[in-house]
Design an enzyme around this catalytic site. Structure first.
Site, PDB file in Angstrom:
ATOM      1  N   ASP A  35       0.948   7.571 -10.033  1.00 33.12           N
ATOM      2  CA  ASP A  35       0.139   7.934 -11.200  1.00 33.12           C
ATOM      3  C   ASP A  35      -1.318   8.172 -10.831  1.00 33.12           C
ATOM      4  O   ASP A  35      -2.101   8.627 -11.669  1.00 33.12           O
ATOM      5  CB  ASP A  35       0.243   6.863 -12.300  1.00 33.12           C
ATOM      6  CG  ASP A  35      -0.136   5.480 -11.802  1.00 33.12           C
ATOM      7  OD1 ASP A  35       0.608   4.943 -10.967  1.00 33.12           O
ATOM      8  OD2 ASP A  35      -1.156   4.940 -12.246  1.00 33.12           O
ATOM      9  N   ASN A  36      -1.686   7.885  -9.592  1.00 32.15           N
ATOM     10  CA  ASN A  36      -3.032   8.151  -9.098  1.00 32.15           C
ATOM     11  C   ASN A  36      -3.040   9.282  -8.072  1.00 32.15           C
ATOM     12  O   ASN A  36      -3.998   9.407  -7.297  1.00 32.15           O
ATOM     13  CB  ASN A  36      -3.635   6.894  -8.460  1.00 32.15           C
ATOM     14  CG  ASN A  36      -3.859   5.784  -9.467  1.00 32.15           C
ATOM     15  OD1 ASN A  36      -4.033   6.043 -10.652  1.00 32.15           O
ATOM     16  ND2 ASN A  36      -3.837   4.549  -9.012  1.00 32.15           N
ATOM     17  N   GLY A  78       0.368   6.092 -18.801  1.00 31.71           N
ATOM     18  CA  GLY A  78      -0.456   6.907 -19.689  1.00 31.71           C
ATOM     19  C   GLY A  78      -1.903   6.472 -19.684  1.00 31.71           C
ATOM     20  O   GLY A  78      -2.275   5.452 -19.098  1.00 31.71           O
ATOM     21  N   ASP A 119      -7.949  -3.522 -23.767  1.00 28.10           N
ATOM     22  CA  ASP A 119      -8.954  -3.155 -24.760  1.00 28.10           C
ATOM     23  C   ASP A 119      -9.402  -1.706 -24.628  1.00 28.10           C
ATOM     24  O   ASP A 119     -10.184  -1.218 -25.456  1.00 28.10           O
ATOM     25  CB  ASP A 119     -10.164  -4.092 -24.682  1.00 28.10           C
ATOM     26  CG  ASP A 119     -10.851  -4.071 -23.315  1.00 28.10           C
ATOM     27  OD1 ASP A 119     -10.554  -3.180 -22.496  1.00 28.10           O
ATOM     28  OD2 ASP A 119     -11.702  -4.960 -23.075  1.00 28.10           O
ATOM     29  N   ARG A 161      -7.114   3.825 -21.227  1.00 26.10           N
ATOM     30  CA  ARG A 161      -8.542   3.650 -21.572  1.00 26.10           C
ATOM     31  C   ARG A 161      -9.299   4.948 -21.368  1.00 26.10           C
ATOM     32  O   ARG A 161     -10.488   4.938 -21.035  1.00 26.10           O
ATOM     33  CB  ARG A 161      -9.161   2.535 -20.738  1.00 26.10           C
ATOM     34  CG  ARG A 161      -9.055   2.728 -19.229  1.00 26.10           C
ATOM     35  CD  ARG A 161      -9.868   1.704 -18.500  1.00 26.10           C
ATOM     36  NE  ARG A 161      -9.806   1.912 -17.063  1.00 26.10           N
ATOM     37  CZ  ARG A 161     -10.748   1.524 -16.208  1.00 26.10           C
ATOM     38  NH1 ARG A 161     -11.832   0.941 -16.651  1.00 26.10           N
ATOM     39  NH2 ARG A 161     -10.611   1.726 -14.912  1.00 26.10           N
ATOM     40  N   ARG A 181      -0.571  14.446 -12.821  1.00 28.95           N
ATOM     41  CA  ARG A 181      -0.254  13.524 -11.739  1.00 28.95           C
ATOM     42  C   ARG A 181       1.219  13.651 -11.368  1.00 28.95           C
ATOM     43  O   ARG A 181       2.020  14.190 -12.139  1.00 28.95           O
ATOM     44  CB  ARG A 181      -0.555  12.087 -12.173  1.00 28.95           C
ATOM     45  CG  ARG A 181      -1.944  11.916 -12.796  1.00 28.95           C
ATOM     46  CD  ARG A 181      -1.966  10.720 -13.746  1.00 28.95           C
ATOM     47  NE  ARG A 181      -3.229  10.625 -14.485  1.00 28.95           N
ATOM     48  CZ  ARG A 181      -4.280   9.920 -14.093  1.00 28.95           C
ATOM     49  NH1 ARG A 181      -4.226   9.252 -12.961  1.00 28.95           N
ATOM     50  NH2 ARG A 181      -5.365   9.898 -14.819  1.00 28.95           N
TER      51      ARG A 181
END
Length: 472
Positions: A244-245, A86, A121, A89, A179
């Protein structure tokens, strides 16, 4: 807010299982680095006040009509299945319908943590943001389907990786962010209703002429086959071709440890995390087929007659290597100035590439120099090129205008790795002159630009970039 984006959002109308809705996390001191006016016009976005645009593209202000959300997906990473990934960021702000009537996503990348951040983060540092902006826009100028950079913003906050680095946010535009991994997660969970809804949505959005799940599979295959050949034609190495890319739209997406080759060798790898060479330059066609097989496996789960579906899907997937080869040969024919087809063309291309690999020839400059009869200068032992030359000259002698085709098929300028690194180093020090210069020059990659000829130069030994990094 005076600055506005004409949103028309469709993904947000899908079931809530497809995403998590949330606002971006504000940053301390947003400052606009770049705004892509040409792309904005295509998206029907008018330039606003600089400070206001900085707040919007940093995530400090959510524009009217936006529906910020983090998309859910899974994926195979270096061959190993991860059941939930998912947008860790990134947030999809929404979609626009451009002046060409095409629907596109607008996404903030580096906009803060989401439920899919996996202890991260959710931020990005300046280097990867500038790399993706420059390289994706260069790919667009090269005529290769790709996501694009709409804006880049400094956050005024540090991002901590190996140490403290300046933070930034990229605004990315894509035909969609669907994707292979988006389909995989619902198939793996057995959520067939969601899988069917996603399939219908993907067909309607990208391939309205496709008939059912296997029609979608065929359309994705055809788009990806052409894309991979185009990558190969400019010496591009994606570096992290995980499922996923892999965008089902057939666009290049997720410029992490990507790179363009300088010296040609088929086994070239740049990605620091690709220790086994899975995504090496020459392996990209095979990986594209592997990724398509994973999409087929997911799509089949919604079919009632799975035995028949497996048989048909197998035929579709097994046809992909030949399709890639056909597109590859067409691409390299054009690079040699060949507009027609002859039986010996494949040998002519592969012989040149073998000599280039053996003689450490620069990929981009060698093909470009064919149009100026200076290609032999790229070889450490020019006799290898001299032995190949008569066959090529005889072949181009049967063409109408090979030099013109060479000029429009071989870029003079690519985003060379050492120039990207120099640009990032300068930007970290507060100097964006190299960044703006690269974006300007790379917008016209097929033009001779004498004032910028040094950007065509391969790296000196001390400038060589041996590895590239994801930057996450």
């Amino acid at each position: 807010m005076t600055f506005s984006i004409p949103f028309d959002n469709s993904y947000a109308r899908l079931p809530g299982a497809f995403y998590t809705a949330q606002p971006p996390k504000p940053v301390a001191a947003p400052r606009l680095i770049a705004f892509n006016d040409d792309l904005a016009k295509l998206l029907r976005i008018s330039r606003g006040e600089t400070e206001e645009m900085a707040r919007v593209f940093a995530g400090n202000a959510v524009p009217d009509g936006a529906t910020p959300l983090a998309q859910l997906y899974a994926g195979h990473q270096f061959g190993q299945y991860n059941p939930q990934l998912g947008d860790g960021r990134a947030l999809l702000l929404g979609e626009t319908i451009g002046t060409d009537e095409k629907r596109r996503d607008i996404q903030l990348k580096g906009s803060g943590p989401t439920p899919y951040s996996r202890m991260g983060d959710g931020r990005a540092w300046l280097g990867p943001v500038l790399r993706e902006y420059v390289v994706s826009e260069a790919m667009h100028a090269l005529g290769i389907p790709t996501t694009r950079g709409l804006a880049a913003v400094e956050t005024g906050e540090p991002v901590y990786r190996e140490g403290a680095l300046p933070g930034a946010v990229l605004t990315r535009v894509a035909s969609s962010h669907l994707r292979v991994g988006t389909f995989q997660i619902f198939a793996a969970r057995g959520e067939i209703t969601h899988l069917k809804a996603l399939t219908d949505y993907a067909i309607q959005r990208h391939y309205p002429d496709a008939q059912g799940p296997l029609g979608l599979l065929t359309a994705v295959r055809d788009a990806q086959a052409k894309l991979i050949a185009q990558w190969m034609g400019v010496g591009f190495i994606h570096g992290v071709m995980n499922t996923d890319n892999c965008a089902i739209s057939g666009e290049t997406i997720d410029y992490g440890p990507c790179a363009f080759m300088d010296t040609y060798h088929p086994n070239t790898v740049f990605s620091s995390i690709d220790r086994m060479g899975r995504y090496a330059y020459s392996n990209q066609p095979d990986i594209a087929v592997w990724n398509l097989a994973q999409l087929a496996t997911a799509l089949i789960q919604q079919m009632e007659d799975k035995e028949a579906a497996v048989e048909e899907a197998t035929t579709i997937v097994h046809a992909m290597p030949a399709l890639i080869q056909d597109h590859w040969l067409a691409t390299f024919r054009a690079k040699l100035g060949l507009a027609t087809e002859e039986d010996g063309d494949l040998a002519l291309v592969t012989d040149l590439l073998q000599h280039m690999a053996a003689q450490y020839a620069d990929f981009t400059n060698t093909f470009r120099a064919l149009g100026a009869d200076t290609a032999r200068d790229q070889f450490t032992d020019p006799s290898a090129y001299d032995n190949w030359l008569p066959g090529w000259q005889a072949r181009t002698g049967r063409e109408a205008d090979p030099q013109a085709l060479i000029a429009r098929s071989n870029p003079a300028f690519i985003p060379r790795n050492h120039r990207i690194e120099q640009m990032i180093e300068a930007a970290v020090g507060g100097d964006y002159t190299p960044f703006h210069r690269l974006t300007t020059v790379l917008a016209r990659p097929y033009d001779d630009q004498p004032d910028h000829a040094e950007l065509q130069r391969p790296p000196t030994p001390d400038e060589v970039v041996p590895a590239t990094f994801c930057g996450t």
